[in-house]
Scaffold this active site. Structure first.
Site, short mmCIF file in Angstrom:
data_model
loop_
_atom_site.label_atom_id
_atom_site.label_comp_id
_atom_site.label_asym_id
_atom_site.label_seq_id
_atom_site.Cartn_x
_atom_site.Cartn_y
_atom_site.Cartn_z
N GLU A 23 -1.16 -12.06 -10.39
CA GLU A 23 -2.03 -11.28 -9.86
C GLU A 23 -3.52 -11.46 -10.18
OE1 GLU A 23 0.05 -7.97 -7.20
OE2 GLU A 23 1.54 -8.61 -9.44
N ASP B 193 3.89 -2.04 -12.88
CA ASP B 193 4.83 -2.61 -11.98
C ASP B 193 5.41 -4.16 -12.42
OD1 ASP B 193 3.64 -0.15 -10.66
OD2 ASP B 193 2.33 -1.57 -8.90
N GLY C 124 0.69 -1.49 0.25
CA GLY C 124 0.25 0.21 0.39
C GLY C 124 0.85 1.14 -0.15
N SER C 125 2.72 1.08 -0.59
CA SER C 125 3.23 2.27 -0.05
C SER C 125 2.89 3.20 -1.43
CB SER C 125 4.54 2.03 -0.02
OG SER C 125 4.48 0.74 -1.17
N GLY C 126 2.69 2.33 -2.13
CA GLY C 126 2.63 3.07 -3.49
C GLY C 126 4.08 3.30 -4.65
N LEU C 127 4.98 2.23 -3.93
CA LEU C 127 6.00 2.27 -5.03
C LEU C 127 6.24 1.07 -5.42
CD1 LEU C 127 8.68 3.40 -2.00
CD2 LEU C 127 8.13 4.46 -3.79
N GLY C 128 4.46 -0.16 -5.80
CA GLY C 128 5.27 -1.33 -6.65
C GLY C 128 5.07 -2.82 -5.87
N SER C 129 4.90 -2.41 -4.40
CA SER C 129 5.50 -3.46 -3.61
C SER C 129 4.90 -4.99 -3.45
CB SER C 129 5.87 -3.23 -2.04
OG SER C 129 4.41 -3.13 -1.25
N SER C 130 4.05 -5.02 -3.62
CA SER C 130 2.68 -6.54 -3.65
C SER C 130 3.08 -6.96 -5.36
CB SER C 130 1.18 -6.11 -3.86
OG SER C 130 1.64 -5.54 -2.68
#
Length: 355
Positions: free
Chosen positions: A142, A154, A104-110
């Site tokens: 995903e 991402d 949920g950081s907006g950095l594409g972590s998932s």
């Protein structure tokens, strides 16, 4: 045998939203992004017992699954188990996961973690998968296997790395690496501030709302997506020419277009942080990812960057150091008992290939 992987997180400068269905298939999308020195990490080691043990620091989960339950993709760690299912991994292994940024950081972590898992199994089982195949497989896991809503950028950013203009259509995805002068990259870093807003938010509800606005042809939704595509190409042009002040002003135009595309992407608290930054000397900025929380990126006059950073911290944000990196996902063996990885079985290879 121990295998390790790290995949870089990304900053998306413009175009997010145009990589989401059904706009992608109907009009084509384009995204400008770059990877940074924040990573998703995955490790795998063999164990004598059957089944899979998975420890995730990000979700504070330590779980063990027998061979009859690891491929069920409901419940906790569903993303990791969906990757294992695609590869039909039925050997006894321990998997350890963590990331430099929370979900949920907006950095594409998932999505980056999904790419890291694909690379981990690819390395361990001795499969040849190219960057396009890894990215597409992670996307399929995903969006199709699990039905998680989101875009397509991402996975490709994590697989390829560096500065890229990524074009999306119903037929194909094309990654165009940007040949930037080194001084342009360093100067861009010098002008940017990355600020954590103090809150994270799952993106699925925001993306659902964006898609519904598009499908209902609500006022401004389609026009804003078209505008984001146009601005993405202008930003790319500004970067390759080294016109960074122009790039910063275009970031502000894109910030306004994103609000028009999805008014829920920029809640009042983030709008307030953005106003504080602009009043302190930022030319433009971007709420990263689908919005709602996570990280805010600001482009500043270098003489006022310290003032912007101080004002953001006083307003409740947290400024984070970062650098751009030019590599995508990386994997390596820590120890090999037999000197080379085992070959993958034909059955597993059939499941792992993107459809």
């Amino acid at each position: 045998m121990i295998v390790r992987v790290k995949a870089p997180l990304r900053i998306s400068f413009c175009g997010g939203g145009t990589d989401v269905s059904p706009y992608l298939e109907q009009h084509g999308g384009v995204v400008l992004s770059a990877t940074i020195n924040k990573y998703a990490y995955a490790s795998l080691s063999e164990r004598p017992e059957d089944g899979v043990a998975i420890q995730s620091l990000d979700y504070d989960v330590d779980a063990r699954y027998g061979v009859d339950e690891v491929f069920r993709t409901d419940g906790e760690l569903s993303l990791v188990r969906a990757v294992l299912k695609r590869f039909q991994l039925d050997r006894g292994v321990d998997i350890f996961l963590h990331s430099d940024a929370p979900p949920g950081s907006g950095l594409g972590s998932s999505s980056t973690m999904c790419v890291a898992m694909v690379a981990l199994l690819k390395k361990y089982l001795g499969i040849h998968l190219g960057k396009y195949e890894m990215a597409e497989l992670a996307y399929e896991i995903e969006r199709r296997d699990l039905g998680i809503k989101g875009g397509k950028q991402d996975q490709y950013a994590a697989a390829f790395g560096g500065f890229n203009l990524i074009e999306f259509s119903a037929a194909q995805t094309v990654v165009n690496p940007l040949r930037l002068e080194d001084y342009v990259v360093r100067e861009l870093e010098y002008h940017l501030v990355l600020c954590f807003t103090g809150r994270t938010r799952p993106s699925e509800g925001l993306i659902d709302y964006q898609v519904e606005r598009y499908k209902r042809a609500e006022a401004g939704a389609l026009e804003a997506l078209h505008e984001l595509k146009r601005l993405t190409l202008e930003m790319k042009d500004a970067l390759v020419r080294g016109e960074l002040d122009r790039f910063g002003r275009l970031l502000h135009d894109a910030f306004l277009a994103k609000q028009q595309m999805n008014p829920r992407a920029v809640p009042d608290e983030i709008n307030q942080l953005y106003r504080v930054a602009r009043e302190s000397g930022a030319l433009g900025g971007k709420i990263l990812g689908a919005g709602g929380g996570g990280y805010l990126l600001l482009f500043c006059d270098f003489r006022k960057k310290h003032l912007v950073s101080r004002a953001l911290e006083q307003a409740g944000g947290k400024v984070v150091d970062f650098e751009f990196v030019d590599h995508g996902v990386q994997s390596w063996f820590l120890k090999l008992d037999q000197g080379r990885p085992p070959d993958m079985t034909p059955r597993a290879l059939r499941y792992a290939r993107p459809r």
